[in-house]
Design a protein around this motif. Structure first.
Motif, PDB file in Angstrom:
ATOM      1  N   GLN A 221       0.836  -1.204   0.000  1.00  0.00           N
ATOM      2  CA  GLN A 221       0.000   0.000   0.000  1.00  0.00           C
ATOM      3  C   GLN A 221       0.874   1.258   0.000  1.00  0.00           C
ATOM      4  N   ALA A 222       1.881   1.276   0.853  1.00  0.00           N
ATOM      5  CA  ALA A 222       2.747   2.450   0.952  1.00  0.00           C
ATOM      6  C   ALA A 222       3.507   2.694  -0.340  1.00  0.00           C
ATOM      7  N   ALA A 223       3.964   1.614  -0.977  1.00  0.00           N
ATOM      8  CA  ALA A 223       4.671   1.765  -2.249  1.00  0.00           C
ATOM      9  C   ALA A 223       3.743   2.365  -3.308  1.00  0.00           C
ATOM     10  N   GLU A 224       2.499   1.908  -3.329  1.00  0.00           N
ATOM     11  CA  GLU A 224       1.524   2.479  -4.258  1.00  0.00           C
ATOM     12  C   GLU A 224       1.323   3.969  -3.983  1.00  0.00           C
ATOM     13  N   LEU A 236       1.689   2.000 -10.981  1.00  0.00           N
ATOM     14  CA  LEU A 236       0.752   1.319 -10.086  1.00  0.00           C
ATOM     15  C   LEU A 236       0.516  -0.109 -10.551  1.00  0.00           C
ATOM     16  N   HIS A 237       0.338  -1.043  -9.611  1.00  0.00           N
ATOM     17  CA  HIS A 237       0.254  -2.454 -10.012  1.00  0.00           C
ATOM     18  C   HIS A 237      -1.077  -2.810 -10.685  1.00  0.00           C
ATOM     19  N   SER A 238      -2.123  -2.029 -10.473  1.00  0.00           N
ATOM     20  CA  SER A 238      -3.401  -2.190 -11.193  1.00  0.00           C
ATOM     21  C   SER A 238      -4.003  -3.586 -11.057  1.00  0.00           C
ATOM     22  N   GLY A 254      -5.555  -9.471 -12.221  1.00  0.00           N
ATOM     23  CA  GLY A 254      -5.795  -8.312 -13.081  1.00  0.00           C
ATOM     24  C   GLY A 254      -7.223  -7.816 -12.968  1.00  0.00           C
ATOM     25  N   ILE A 255      -7.405  -6.518 -12.788  1.00  0.00           N
ATOM     26  CA  ILE A 255      -8.747  -5.943 -12.662  1.00  0.00           C
ATOM     27  C   ILE A 255      -8.921  -4.746 -13.603  1.00  0.00           C
TER      28      ILE A 255
END
Length: 363
Positions: A221-224, A236-238, A254-255
């Motif tokens: 979360q913090a990295a995002e 962003l990892h998406s 994947g979303i």
């Protein structure tokens, strides 16, 4: 309730090197080419809110305050207890002995870590009546709540205000996280249309939790947050990123095509968790009984035998055909009825009772 202290002058010179505090303090982060000096300045100008200063929230706050986020608002309704110390990394035994509110204790430690940023603690229960006040004026909202009701509320506020948020949850040795960019990505309700019924999901009180999964989920979360706030949205990892530490499984789902036009929130603009209060758990002190009754806003039909098995990890459980009673520390008891209604005996503090209800039932 807030206690706001302004930061010291971030342009002051380091006594040994004569370089600016920002360049000295964040030198290793600035040297990372994806952030650089420009990205660091963006972080310094950013404002965030962290909702929930428990396990996820304390890790989030440490990473982001240390990284130089200029303003961090901490929102939590609870106090520090001994059982928190196993996984809630900011707190000490002294915090528990002093019965400090988590937001206040966290702010105290974070200011000692980084005096060049602003930390604002708010001790209170985030709900639909105060969300617009407590979540306004920030660039990003981070979920450290481990509470379904709060997540749906944050999701509504995010979509209505256009402020991104980052969901995170962890229990046992598993956890997941996703980043919501309003009206661009799938929202939380696209993936999870309705809150689970009370008592149907595991919580840290019923199933336990190991601290490493907390660190991993909160760190993602913090990295995002750092990517987003430093101007690196494309990184962003998406995904709905899921981790099972016990079984060594990492599963980013994947979303990118998961956004639903029929979603009540992001598709149809119906913000019922933000605009309506009838879904919220109502806490009422029972006059002369040192007890608080809690009535869920969402109807439920609980299997008391199943609940007894889940809650046995949290204390001694007694069950009959009509109710379940759980003995809690501090001389309190939790009485649960099949319709989701509960009575917390041994306190008249409605905020504390709501917190116990949420911790045990996950709502």
């Amino acid at each position: 309730m807030t206690d706001l202290i302004q930061p010291s002058d971030t342009t002051a010179k380091h006594p040994a090197t004569g370089r600016s505090t920002m360049e000295e303090r964040y030198s290793r982060q600035i040297r990372y080419s994806r952030i650089g000096l420009e990205g660091q300045k963006r972080l310094q100008d950013s404002r965030i809110a962290i909702v929930g200063m428990g396990a996820l929230g304390t890790v989030l706050a440490q990473h982001l305050v240390r990284s130089g986020i200029g303003y961090t608002r901490l929102i939590d309704r609870d106090i520090v207890e001994w059982s928190n110390l196993q996984r809630q990394m900011l707190y000490t035994e002294q915090d528990a002995l002093r019965l400090l509110p988590k937001a206040a204790a966290a702010a105290e430690h974070l200011r000692a870590i980084n005096s060049s940023v602003t930390v604002e603690p708010i001790t209170g229960d985030l709900n639909s009546s105060n969300a617009s006040q407590w979540l306004e004026g920030v660039d990003l909202i981070l979920d450290g709540s481990d509470n379904f009701s709060v997540r749906y509320l944050i999701n509504d506020y995010s979509l209505k205000s256009g402020i991104p948020w980052i969901y995170g949850g962890a229990v046992g040795a598993t956890g997941m996280t996703m980043t919501v960019i309003p009206h661009e990505t799938a929202c939380y309700r696209c993936l999870f249309p309705e809150p689970p019924a009370p008592g149907t999901t595991d919580t840290c009180d019923s199933a336990g939790v190991i601290s490493p999964i907390i660190d991993i989920i909160a760190s993602i979360q913090a990295a995002e947050a750092i990517k987003l706030l430093s101007g690196n949205r494309e990184a962003l990892h998406s995904t709905l990123f899921q981790v099972d530490l016990w079984n060594h499984a990492w599963l980013p789902v994947g979303i990118s095509h998961a956004r639903k036009e029929a979603c009540p929130a992001c598709g149809m603009g119906q913000y019922e968790f933000l605009d309506q209060q009838d879904r919220e758990t109502v806490a009422t002190a029972l006059c002369g009984r040192q007890s608080v009754q809690l009535t869920p806003g969402q109807s439920a039909r609980l299997d008391l035998s199943s609940m007894a098995r889940k809650l046995s990890a949290a204390g001694n459980v007694y069950q009959n055909p009509y109710l379940l009673r759980l003995d809690l520390s501090g001389g309190m008891t939790f009485v649960l009825f099949p319709d989701g209604r509960a009575i917390v005996q041994g306190t008249e503090d409605t905020t504390r009772a709501r917190s116990i209800y949420a911790e045990l039932l996950g709502i």
